[in-house]
Design a protein around this motif. Structure first.
Motif, PDB file in Angstrom:
ATOM      1  N   LEU A 153       0.787  -1.218   0.000  1.00  0.00           N
ATOM      2  CA  LEU A 153       0.000   0.000   0.000  1.00  0.00           C
ATOM      3  C   LEU A 153       0.816   1.263   0.000  1.00  0.00           C
ATOM      4  O   LEU A 153       1.916   1.303   0.477  1.00  0.00           O
ATOM      5  CB  LEU A 153      -1.037   0.055   1.103  1.00  0.00           C
ATOM      6  CG  LEU A 153      -0.966  -0.234   2.509  1.00  0.00           C
ATOM      7  CD1 LEU A 153      -0.535   0.838   3.433  1.00  0.00           C
ATOM      8  CD2 LEU A 153      -2.462  -0.439   2.807  1.00  0.00           C
ATOM      9  N   LYS A 154       0.182   2.238  -0.638  1.00  0.00           N
ATOM     10  CA  LYS A 154       0.745   3.580  -0.676  1.00  0.00           C
ATOM     11  C   LYS A 154      -0.391   4.511  -0.290  1.00  0.00           C
ATOM     12  O   LYS A 154      -1.478   4.443  -0.857  1.00  0.00           O
ATOM     13  CB  LYS A 154       1.253   3.918  -2.078  1.00  0.00           C
ATOM     14  CG  LYS A 154       1.895   5.279  -2.158  1.00  0.00           C
ATOM     15  CD  LYS A 154       2.501   5.504  -3.528  1.00  0.00           C
ATOM     16  CE  LYS A 154       3.217   6.850  -3.550  1.00  0.00           C
ATOM     17  NZ  LYS A 154       3.866   7.071  -4.834  1.00  0.00           N
ATOM     18  N   VAL A 155      -0.124   5.348   0.705  1.00  0.00           N
ATOM     19  CA  VAL A 155      -1.176   6.243   1.175  1.00  0.00           C
ATOM     20  C   VAL A 155      -0.771   7.698   0.985  1.00  0.00           C
ATOM     21  O   VAL A 155       0.403   8.013   0.901  1.00  0.00           O
ATOM     22  CB  VAL A 155      -1.525   5.980   2.663  1.00  0.00           C
ATOM     23  CG1 VAL A 155      -2.094   4.610   2.850  1.00  0.00           C
ATOM     24  CG2 VAL A 155      -0.340   6.192   3.547  1.00  0.00           C
ATOM     25  N   LYS A 156      -1.782   8.543   0.908  1.00  0.00           N
ATOM     26  CA  LYS A 156      -1.543   9.987   0.850  1.00  0.00           C
ATOM     27  C   LYS A 156      -2.734  10.667   1.510  1.00  0.00           C
ATOM     28  O   LYS A 156      -3.830  10.109   1.590  1.00  0.00           O
ATOM     29  CB  LYS A 156      -1.360  10.451  -0.585  1.00  0.00           C
ATOM     30  CG  LYS A 156      -2.504  10.163  -1.498  1.00  0.00           C
ATOM     31  CD  LYS A 156      -2.206  10.584  -2.912  1.00  0.00           C
ATOM     32  CE  LYS A 156      -3.379  10.171  -3.809  1.00  0.00           C
ATOM     33  NZ  LYS A 156      -3.145  10.473  -5.185  1.00  0.00           N
ATOM     34  N   LYS A 157      -2.497  11.870   1.980  1.00  0.00           N
ATOM     35  CA  LYS A 157      -3.562  12.625   2.628  1.00  0.00           C
ATOM     36  C   LYS A 157      -4.571  13.073   1.602  1.00  0.00           C
ATOM     37  O   LYS A 157      -4.225  13.369   0.459  1.00  0.00           O
ATOM     38  CB  LYS A 157      -2.984  13.827   3.371  1.00  0.00           C
ATOM     39  CG  LYS A 157      -2.160  13.428   4.545  1.00  0.00           C
ATOM     40  CD  LYS A 157      -1.735  14.620   5.348  1.00  0.00           C
ATOM     41  CE  LYS A 157      -0.906  14.112   6.529  1.00  0.00           C
ATOM     42  NZ  LYS A 157      -0.590  15.164   7.458  1.00  0.00           N
ATOM     43  N   ARG A 158      -5.822  13.128   2.023  1.00  0.00           N
ATOM     44  CA  ARG A 158      -6.901  13.582   1.131  1.00  0.00           C
ATOM     45  C   ARG A 158      -6.868  15.059   0.954  1.00  0.00           C
ATOM     46  O   ARG A 158      -6.447  15.823   1.728  1.00  0.00           O
ATOM     47  CB  ARG A 158      -8.253  13.187   1.699  1.00  0.00           C
ATOM     48  CG  ARG A 158      -8.499  11.727   1.570  1.00  0.00           C
ATOM     49  CD  ARG A 158      -9.901  11.393   2.003  1.00  0.00           C
ATOM     50  NE  ARG A 158     -10.027   9.938   1.952  1.00  0.00           N
ATOM     51  CZ  ARG A 158     -11.015   9.270   2.452  1.00  0.00           C
ATOM     52  NH1 ARG A 158     -11.980   9.891   3.053  1.00  0.00           N
ATOM     53  NH2 ARG A 158     -11.046   7.968   2.386  1.00  0.00           N
TER      54      ARG A 158
END
Length: 158
Positions: A153-158
């Protein structure tokens, strides 16, 4: 985590995004920051010609238990997640001849993976273990299979 909301989101996922999940008719029984329990019923579309649950249906259950917990943890932190599976290992121990309960208790490990991806800004892959039981929560509870899924997984802020 609001269980009712996530049940509805799971229904929407199976109905409009991934019809194979809808065909398996999963039921979200329990979900916390640490644990998820998903039940797949044994019926016409999940049963093989021997009367036990088809291994493809079991793969759907394991996918849901690991992936949906990862999705929910990211959603609770208000993050966009790009969650995919890198690899999948299954160990079938017994023939499941009734409903199967998929249990993942690695919420903390997934949360740490999310935090690492957020801090580094890159994709992080870790193994997550899912156990499948029949008659879960009763004295006759029986482990029928175990799965190891490589969640990337790769996450980023909305």
């Amino acid at each position: 985590m609001n269980l009712r909301t996530y049940r509805f989101k799971l229904w929407l996922l199976g109905r409009f995004k991934i019809p194979l999940i809808g065909i398996c008719r999963p039921r979200l029984l329990e979900m916390t920051n640490e644990k998820i329990v998903v039940r797949l019923p044994l019926y016409f579309f999940t049963k093989n010609h021997y009367g036990s649950m088809y291994f493809g249906a079991q793969a759907v259950g394991a996918d849901l238990a690991a992936g949906y917990l990862g999705y929910a943890l990211c959603h609770e932190l208000n993050l966009d997640s790009g969650l995919v599976f890198k690899d999948f290992k299954a160990n079938f121990l017994k023939r499941p001849e009734s409903d199967v309960y998929f249990v993942c208790t690695q919420g903390e490990a997934i949360r740490l993976q999310v935090a690492e991806s957020l801090s580094t800004g890159s994709r992080v892959t870790r193994d997550v273990i899912v156990d499948a039981f029949t008659q879960y929560g009763t004295p006759q509870q029986e482990l029928v299979s175990t799965f190891t899924l490589g969640i990337s997984l790769k996450v980023k802020k909305r």
